[in-house]
Write a protein that holds these residues in place. Structure first.
Motif, PDB file in Angstrom:
ATOM      1  N   SER A 190       0.830  -1.205   0.000  1.00 43.80           N
ATOM      2  CA  SER A 190       0.000   0.000   0.000  1.00 43.80           C
ATOM      3  C   SER A 190       0.863   1.253   0.000  1.00 43.80           C
ATOM      4  N   VAL A 191       1.946   1.208   0.758  1.00 46.92           N
ATOM      5  CA  VAL A 191       2.892   2.336   0.796  1.00 46.92           C
ATOM      6  C   VAL A 191       3.432   2.621  -0.601  1.00 46.92           C
ATOM      7  N   ILE A 192       3.796   1.563  -1.319  1.00 50.00           N
ATOM      8  CA  ILE A 192       4.360   1.718  -2.663  1.00 50.00           C
ATOM      9  C   ILE A 192       3.356   2.369  -3.608  1.00 50.00           C
ATOM     10  N   GLN A 193       2.084   1.996  -3.508  1.00 52.50           N
ATOM     11  CA  GLN A 193       1.079   2.609  -4.375  1.00 52.50           C
ATOM     12  C   GLN A 193       0.940   4.101  -4.084  1.00 52.50           C
ATOM     13  N   LEU A 194       1.025   4.456  -2.825  1.00 53.92           N
ATOM     14  CA  LEU A 194       0.908   5.860  -2.449  1.00 53.92           C
ATOM     15  C   LEU A 194       2.112   6.654  -2.949  1.00 53.92           C
ATOM     16  N   ILE A 195       3.298   6.073  -2.830  1.00 52.52           N
ATOM     17  CA  ILE A 195       4.510   6.721  -3.352  1.00 52.52           C
ATOM     18  C   ILE A 195       4.395   6.906  -4.857  1.00 52.52           C
ATOM     19  N   ALA A 196       3.873   5.892  -5.532  1.00 44.60           N
ATOM     20  CA  ALA A 196       3.737   5.951  -6.987  1.00 44.60           C
ATOM     21  C   ALA A 196       2.775   7.059  -7.409  1.00 44.60           C
ATOM     22  N   CYS A 197       1.716   7.261  -6.656  1.00 47.59           N
ATOM     23  CA  CYS A 197       0.777   8.342  -6.967  1.00 47.59           C
ATOM     24  C   CYS A 197       1.491   9.689  -6.985  1.00 47.59           C
ATOM     25  N   ALA A 198       2.280   9.946  -5.958  1.00 47.85           N
ATOM     26  CA  ALA A 198       3.001  11.216  -5.879  1.00 47.85           C
ATOM     27  C   ALA A 198       4.038  11.336  -6.983  1.00 47.85           C
ATOM     28  N   SER A 199       4.705  10.223  -7.280  1.00 49.16           N
ATOM     29  CA  SER A 199       5.730  10.247  -8.324  1.00 49.16           C
ATOM     30  C   SER A 199       5.121  10.545  -9.687  1.00 49.16           C
ATOM     31  N   ASN A 200       3.976   9.972  -9.981  1.00 47.39           N
ATOM     32  CA  ASN A 200       3.357  10.143 -11.295  1.00 47.39           C
ATOM     33  C   ASN A 200       2.750  11.523 -11.495  1.00 47.39           C
ATOM     34  N   ILE A 201       1.986  11.993 -10.510  1.00 43.55           N
ATOM     35  CA  ILE A 201       1.310  13.281 -10.683  1.00 43.55           C
ATOM     36  C   ILE A 201       2.316  14.413 -10.833  1.00 43.55           C
ATOM     37  N   TYR A 202       3.491  14.235 -10.273  1.00 36.92           N
ATOM     38  CA  TYR A 202       4.511  15.285 -10.347  1.00 36.92           C
ATOM     39  C   TYR A 202       4.912  15.570 -11.796  1.00 36.92           C
TER      40      TYR A 202
ATOM     41  N   THR B 141       1.986  13.359  -1.772  1.00 36.37           N
ATOM     42  CA  THR B 141       1.746  12.160  -0.947  1.00 36.37           C
ATOM     43  C   THR B 141       0.700  12.437   0.118  1.00 36.37           C
ATOM     44  N   TYR B 142       0.766  13.628   0.739  1.00 40.28           N
ATOM     45  CA  TYR B 142      -0.265  14.008   1.710  1.00 40.28           C
ATOM     46  C   TYR B 142      -1.646  13.988   1.049  1.00 40.28           C
ATOM     47  N   ILE B 143      -1.730  14.576  -0.137  1.00 42.95           N
ATOM     48  CA  ILE B 143      -3.015  14.712  -0.824  1.00 42.95           C
ATOM     49  C   ILE B 143      -3.582  13.348  -1.214  1.00 42.95           C
ATOM     50  N   PHE B 144      -2.725  12.508  -1.818  1.00 46.10           N
ATOM     51  CA  PHE B 144      -3.231  11.218  -2.276  1.00 46.10           C
ATOM     52  C   PHE B 144      -3.442  10.244  -1.127  1.00 46.10           C
TER      53      PHE B 144
ATOM     54  N   HIS C 202      -5.594   3.938 -11.353  1.00 42.93           N
ATOM     55  CA  HIS C 202      -5.352   2.524 -11.118  1.00 42.93           C
ATOM     56  C   HIS C 202      -4.601   2.293  -9.814  1.00 42.93           C
ATOM     57  N   GLN C 203      -3.688   3.182  -9.467  1.00 39.24           N
ATOM     58  CA  GLN C 203      -2.968   3.030  -8.200  1.00 39.24           C
ATOM     59  C   GLN C 203      -3.905   3.210  -7.004  1.00 39.24           C
ATOM     60  N   PHE C 204      -4.905   4.047  -7.168  1.00 40.93           N
ATOM     61  CA  PHE C 204      -5.936   4.160  -6.139  1.00 40.93           C
ATOM     62  C   PHE C 204      -6.653   2.812  -5.973  1.00 40.93           C
ATOM     63  N   ILE C 205      -6.986   2.173  -7.101  1.00 39.98           N
ATOM     64  CA  ILE C 205      -7.651   0.869  -7.060  1.00 39.98           C
ATOM     65  C   ILE C 205      -6.741  -0.175  -6.412  1.00 39.98           C
ATOM     66  N   THR C 206      -5.464  -0.184  -6.819  1.00 38.53           N
ATOM     67  CA  THR C 206      -4.531  -1.176  -6.280  1.00 38.53           C
ATOM     68  C   THR C 206      -4.253  -0.932  -4.809  1.00 38.53           C
TER      69      THR C 206
ATOM     70  N   LEU D 154       4.622   6.010   6.457  1.00 36.82           N
ATOM     71  CA  LEU D 154       5.754   5.303   5.859  1.00 36.82           C
ATOM     72  C   LEU D 154       6.025   5.776   4.434  1.00 36.82           C
ATOM     73  N   ALA D 155       4.970   6.163   3.705  1.00 39.85           N
ATOM     74  CA  ALA D 155       5.160   6.678   2.346  1.00 39.85           C
ATOM     75  C   ALA D 155       5.914   8.005   2.366  1.00 39.85           C
ATOM     76  N   ILE D 156       5.753   8.754   3.417  1.00 43.42           N
ATOM     77  CA  ILE D 156       6.470  10.030   3.556  1.00 43.42           C
ATOM     78  C   ILE D 156       7.908   9.794   4.001  1.00 43.42           C
ATOM     79  N   VAL D 157       8.126   8.784   4.842  1.00 42.07           N
ATOM     80  CA  VAL D 157       9.473   8.476   5.334  1.00 42.07           C
ATOM     81  C   VAL D 157      10.345   7.888   4.233  1.00 42.07           C
ATOM     82  N   PHE D 158       9.795   6.944   3.453  1.00 42.21           N
ATOM     83  CA  PHE D 158      10.583   6.223   2.437  1.00 42.21           C
ATOM     84  C   PHE D 158      10.003   6.460   1.037  1.00 42.21           C
ATOM     85  N   PRO D 159      10.242   7.625   0.444  1.00 37.71           N
ATOM     86  CA  PRO D 159       9.623   7.939  -0.859  1.00 37.71           C
ATOM     87  C   PRO D 159      10.419   7.419  -2.050  1.00 37.71           C
ATOM     88  N   PHE D 160      11.113   6.310  -1.871  1.00 35.08           N
ATOM     89  CA  PHE D 160      12.077   5.844  -2.872  1.00 35.08           C
ATOM     90  C   PHE D 160      11.397   4.948  -3.909  1.00 35.08           C
ATOM     91  N   PHE D 161      10.717   5.584  -4.848  1.00 35.05           N
ATOM     92  CA  PHE D 161       9.984   4.867  -5.893  1.00 35.05           C
ATOM     93  C   PHE D 161      10.957   4.031  -6.721  1.00 35.05           C
TER      94      PHE D 161
END
Length: 502
Positions: A146-158, A170-173, A317-321, A362-369
């Motif tokens: 779940s953490v990875i999906q949240l990190i991916a959301c922030a990485s993609n929208i950027y 990451t806060y928003i998503f 899709h990351q929201f779904i996953t 954890l998504a904020i601590v380790f944002p290493f997509f």
């Protein structure tokens, strides 16, 4: 909403082969109502869409990065290899689920208001020690999934809106993904699974076509593999890719006839390979070693409306996953606090919210997509979806008496020959087969051969996946921490845009 009947209640006995359709119709005024079409899924097709959609999400964007670490040939071979291994262990999990549920229903245990989970299967077949092991690995993997999906959301929208840094996104998503608490179970992911697979299909073929149209960058270099640490980091990301069946039991339990699941994951994997192999190969061909510093392949493709569409679709899709990975955690938490059998969706949704908080943090601590995928693959996926199912199957059927207690008869695979002529007939075969799957499948000549195969998987994944993969992925992960630090504000952002976020 609070009075809606939980989807799990529509499950029937695993040994009931004739009353599912009547029960479904009776639960709705019309078997073809909009609610039934969009919300109540439990067929083999729903399970296939769920498996396919869940298996490849943000990892699609990191596979070119893995190819740059290990080279084109190794990347292709290992995708096929781990796809086969993943399909096999998913099959083992389905066998153990059927065995567990059949035993319990013979004891008159009802599961109408209870979703069976992997750790409960291990508990019922092998005892509390295995329950603890399964619970620890499965929950930790799903947490970081779940953490990875949240990190991916922030990485993609950027890549389509860099007004905010990735941490802010990451806060928003995190808040957006928290709305998944309102989806009761996998039974209710019918429309989402269908849409999710369409979104990843578009993105995969966009990456393929866009890379080929773009052509190779000037002076492109394909040097991989150059270092062992990079090679095994890439290999564990591929192991992670085909280890998405940590939710297999929950998907099976959402089916009207769970026995039909046996080969669904294999067909899901075959479809996923048509997405991952062309997209990863084409992107690596076009950009080569540039991908070593760009774990998200979309960052190298030129910005066009087609790319922006891919970004938006992957976000959805990351929201779904995220929901796929988090829902089993919601179930565990409901069982811990004692409200899992409640009929109030609102109460269940509110009670689930605390599960999202550590994921957010954890998504904020380790944002290493990218690098985090490999670490999770080596340390968690290797045990959760490869080693533990193989060992559990070996131990469950270790005695001759246990093997003789297998249900019903073996599948008559003589009928396979005329059926393999078309995809439609293959699906018909899956949908109609009612026999138990406890005995070795047709391509395994004996129980001895089955034990040898399972033992090979345990040793291979333990040595290559966990051992070498763990060393490589953690070395790379630590390097990211040293380079960017924990709580990195904008991981791998271009210097020109990263500066304005400081």
């Amino acid at each position: 909403m609070s009075n809606q009947k939980p989807a799990e209640e529509e499950m029937v006995s695993i040994n009931d082969a004739g009353h599912e359709e009547k029960e479904e119709v009776s639960n709705d005024e019309s078997g073809f109502s909009l609610k039934s079409v969009l919300w109540h899924g439990g067929s083999v097709y729903d399970a296939w869409f769920s498996c396919s959609s869940n298996q490849v999400a943000q990892v699609l964007l990191t596979l070119p990065y893995s190819f740059s670490q290990m080279g084109m040939l190794s990347g292709i071979i290992l995708q096929i290899f781990y796809g086969v291994l993943g399909s096999w262990t998913a099959y083992l999990i389905s066998v153990l689920y059927v065995e567990y549920r059949s035993r319990k229903e013979k004891e008159n245990v009802s599961f109408r208001n209870h979703v069976i989970q992997w750790f409960e299967v291990l508990d019922g077949l092998l005892g509390p020690s295995w329950k603890a092991i399964g619970l620890a690995f499965n929950c930790t993997f799903l947490l970081f999934g779940s953490v990875i999906q949240l990190i991916a959301c922030a990485s993609n929208i950027y890549y389509i809106d860099d007004k905010f840094d990735k941490r802010t996104w990451t806060y928003i998503f995190g808040a957006c993904c928290a709305t998944t608490v309102f989806i009761p179970s996998f039974h209710n992911y019918r429309i989402w699974s269908f849409l999710g697979l369409g979104m990843t299909t578009y993105t995969a073929w966009y990456m393929t076509v866009a890379s080929l149209v773009h052509g190779q960058v000037e002076g492109v270099i394909h040097s991989g593999p150059t270092k062992g640490v990079l090679y095994f980091t890439g290999a564990t990301n591929i192991l992670y890719t085909f280890g998405g069946h940590a939710v297999t039991v929950e998907i099976m339990h959402a089916m009207w006839k769970p026995k039909k699941f046996k080969y669904i994951y294999l067909f899901a994997t075959l479809y996923v390979l048509t997405l991952t192999l062309p997209s990863a190969s084409a992107t690596y061909w076009a950009f080569g070693d540039q991908l070593l510093t760009h774990s998200n392949a979309l960052s190298l493709l030129p910005r066009t409306p087609w790319r922006d569409a891919a970004v938006v679709l992957m976000l959805i899709h990351q929201f779904i996953t995220f929901g796929f990975a988090c829902t089993p955690l919601y179930f565990v938490w409901e069982k811990v606090i004692g409200i899992h059998d409640t009929k109030s969706i609102l109460l269940r949704a509110i009670s689930r919210l605390p599960v999202v908080i550590p994921i957010w943090f954890l998504a904020i601590v380790f944002p290493f997509f990218g690098p985090i995928n490999s670490a999770v693959g080596a340390l968690l996926v290797s045990f959760t979806v490869y080693i533990i199912p193989s060992l559990a199957h070996m131990l469950t059927y270790r005695s001759a008496s246990a093997r003789q207690l297998s249900l019903d008869s073996e599948i008559d695979f003589a009928i396979l020959s005329p059926l393999i002529s078309s995809t439609a007939e293959i699906w018909k075969f899956i949908a109609q087969d009612e026999n138990a799957a406890e005995k070795p499948p047709f391509f395994i000549p004996s129980w001895t051969a089955m034990y040898v195969l399972n033992a090979f998987i345990v040793v291979w994944v333990l040595v290559v996946g966990f051992g070498l993969g763990g060393w490589a992925s953690m070395s790379n992960f630590i390097k990211q921490v040293d380079t960017f630090g924990l709580f990195a504000k904008c991981y791998q952002c271009p210097p020109s845009t990263a500066a304005k976020h400081r």
